[in-house]
Write a protein that holds these residues in place. Structure first.
Motif, mmCIF file in Angstrom:
data_model
loop_
_atom_site.group_PDB
_atom_site.id
_atom_site.type_symbol
_atom_site.label_atom_id
_atom_site.label_comp_id
_atom_site.label_asym_id
_atom_site.label_seq_id
_atom_site.Cartn_x
_atom_site.Cartn_y
_atom_site.Cartn_z
ATOM 1 N N THR A 36 -17.193 -60.199 36.854
ATOM 2 C CA THR A 36 -16.359 -59.173 36.092
ATOM 3 C C THR A 36 -17.358 -58.143 35.355
ATOM 4 O O THR A 36 -17.362 -57.248 35.141
ATOM 5 N N ILE A 58 -17.620 -56.382 44.291
ATOM 6 C CA ILE A 58 -18.069 -55.386 43.286
ATOM 7 C C ILE A 58 -18.129 -54.129 43.807
ATOM 8 O O ILE A 58 -17.524 -53.169 43.228
ATOM 9 N N TYR A 83 -11.525 -51.854 33.538
ATOM 10 C CA TYR A 83 -12.397 -52.479 34.718
ATOM 11 C C TYR A 83 -12.293 -54.043 34.455
ATOM 12 O O TYR A 83 -12.224 -54.607 35.391
ATOM 13 N N ARG A 106 -10.524 -56.378 37.296
ATOM 14 C CA ARG A 106 -11.367 -57.200 38.140
ATOM 15 C C ARG A 106 -10.926 -58.852 37.999
ATOM 16 O O ARG A 106 -11.124 -59.468 39.010
ATOM 17 N N PHE A 148 -19.321 -55.870 37.473
ATOM 18 C CA PHE A 148 -18.321 -54.951 38.081
ATOM 19 C C PHE A 148 -18.105 -54.019 37.058
ATOM 20 O O PHE A 148 -18.267 -52.743 37.260
#
Length: 310
Positions: free
Chosen positions: A98, A161, A220, A224, A101
């Motif tokens: 996370t 990713i 984001y 994720r 990413f």
């Protein structure tokens, strides 16, 4: 301020409009408040129900006696979740994925949104259209699988990713924010002082864009953290299982098992599958609940400015 006489002959002041506005609590206000309360309850009550079950005794949960307050308080399910090595590893691995990413996603989003927000970029409308196409059309799972196989990222951490770091929706919000918030005069002054585009972006634009950066970072990260479909389709190794995929497997298999074990350790859990599900859900949800309050102010401000204006 104007004045006029009332029925008794006394002078009373009035506003420039001619009369004071009287605020009344109307039926429509009550309806709106009721709707908002009901919507809040649909979010809060299920969470309270799961939290209560996760710290309740097995007998109370199996007898459907737990609603919004725990009964026979116990933390055995949490002890088994935290004590399971595979769950704690998946939690650490999910946090790592996370973080990476989110960082890469914000870099890609910024590099796409900033040039497209500038009128001096020739052909920016064409580029914007091309970059917005993935928001409406997708090739599907099978072509994506074949593509990932050709670039040799299947069953690697990069398949979790790289494919999703570009988000057309996030790019559009950031682009609108730059256009509506960052004055052109600031960049013109910097150009006159000899600043480059990267210097303007790093020293002027990004420091003034903290609300939208925090908002999209949260988008984001939460996206994720909650996703597991790509983990299920494109990976096979047990070392690449994210925490949400582990939770999905636990919930999917719980209905078939009379007793549940989070890992194949040879021991049998004394907690029922339903209690373990609730504890696992809370275990996965708590990190986001801890982070969100620190970003809420930027989240609301960035969403309103970036999504409404522009």
């Amino acid at each position: 301020m104007a004045k006029k006489k009332n029925v008794q002959g006394e002078e009373v002041s009035t506003s420039a409009g001619g009369a004071h506005a009287v605020n009344k609590f109307r039926v429509s206000d009550f309806v709106m408040i009721l709707v908002i309360v009901l919507l809040c309850m649909t979010c809060v009550l299920p969470f309270l129900h799961v939290a209560a079950k996760s710290i309740s005794g097995n007998t109370a949960v199996m007898s459907k006696a737990v609603y919004f307050w725990p009964k026979d308080l116990t933390f055995e399910a949490y002890q088994r979740v935290i004590g399971d090595d595979s769950m704690t590893y998946s939690m650490r691995f999910s946090a790592f994925v996370t973080l990476v990413f989110t960082i890469l996603g914000m870099i890609v989003c910024t590099c796409a949104a900033y040039p497209l927000s500038k009128k001096r970029l020739k052909g920016r409308h064409v580029f914007t259209f091309l970059l917005m196409v993935p928001m409406y059309f997708s090739a599907g799972i099978i072509p994506a699988y074949l593509l990932y196989q050709d670039v040799h990222i299947l069953d690697t951490v990069w398949v979790l990713i790289l494919p999703l770091i570009y988000s057309p929706y996030n790019m559009l919000i950031m682009k609108n924010y730059f256009q509506s918030t960052i004055p052109d005069s600031l960049e013109e002054s910097a150009f006159l002082d000899g600043a480059t585009n990267f210097q303007i972006l790093g020293k002027i634009v990004l420091p003034l864009s903290k609300p939208i950066l925090a908002t999209l970072s949260l988008f984001y990260a939460v996206g994720r953290w909650n996703s597991y479909a790509d983990n299920m389709y494109y990976t096979r190794s047990s070392e690449l299982k994210l925490i949400q995929y582990k939770l999905y497997q636990l919930v999917a298999s719980a209905s078939e098992a009379q007793t549940a074990s989070l890992a194949d350790t040879g021991g049998v859990s004394q907690s029922t599958p339903e209690v373990l599900q609730a504890a696992s859900i809370m275990f996965v949800t708590i990190p986001i609940l801890i982070i969100y309050p620190f970003l809420q102010k930027y989240f609301v401000q960035g969403t309103m400015i970036g999504a409404v204006k522009g």
